[in-house]
Design an enzyme around this catalytic site. Structure first.
Site: not given
Ligand code: GLN
Length: 194
Positions: A78, A171, A173
């Protein structure tokens, strides 16, 4: 074999728990010198701008790049996927990334209405669907040469892998399902040593 988890901000504890459950030695990385002796590094989800600022403050951009050059595999989940990407769309104006992986990532791509959701994903190398947890996730708009697409959702790439790099929009995890962590461990074991 030891895998470090960047522990500046975000969901780092859950990565450590999942890796330890697989029998892997882990280290919570708070300072660059702790990368010494790590064969792999996980950059967790969280907020890429916050993690990036802390990385700059502590000198992680140089240290991660150097250790990656020396053979350390890197997986970004992410926000972590944004931080390892070569190109980021909808980044903040001064947002800096490591640029390790030849992927183009769109930050907050799913927008407000569906900014968090779960979806079963067919992931290359896994024999049953993986529960994808997406939280204000990026998607991967394009991959460069040598980057393998591992999973798509609604026609968008959400997981990709190169020789010693992996990026996931979601995610793993947070699911209790260790199969993507196992894929990364296999990648770390197979990564070329400098
Ligand atoms: N929207 C977040 C970002 O731009 C990422 C979100 C996440 O890691 N769950 O960093």
């Amino acid at each position: 074999m030891k895998i470090g988890v960047l522990a500046l901000q975000g969901a780092f504890r859950e990565h450590i728990v999942t890796l330890e459950a697989l029998g892997v030695s882990t280290a919570a990385i708070r300072l660059p010198h702790q990368l010494e002796g790590c064969d792999g590094l996980v950059i967790p989800g969280g907020e890429s701008t916050a993690i990036g600022k802390l990385m700059a403050t502590y000198g992680f951009y140089e240290a991660v790049t150097q250790r990656h050059d020396e053979g350390m595999a890197v997986w970004g989940t992410c926000a972590g996927a944004i931080l390892i990407a070569l190109h980021v769309r909808d980044a903040l104006p001064d947002q800096r990334t490591l640029g390790l992986m030849d992927i183009s990532v769109r930050r907050n791509a799913y927008g407000r209405q569906v900014d968090s959701f779960e979806a079963d994903l067919d992931v290359a190398g896994l024999d049953a669907p993986f529960p994808g947890v997406f939280i204000r996730a990026p998607w991967i708009e394009a991959v460069g040469e040598g980057v393998e697409v591992l999973a798509q959702h609604d026609g968008r790439i959400v997981a990709a892998r190169a020789a010693d790099l992996m990026a996931t929009s979601f995610h793993p995890e947070l699911t209790g399902d260790p199969r993507i962590h196992r894929l990364f461990v296999e990648q770390v074991v197979g990564a070329p040593r400098a």
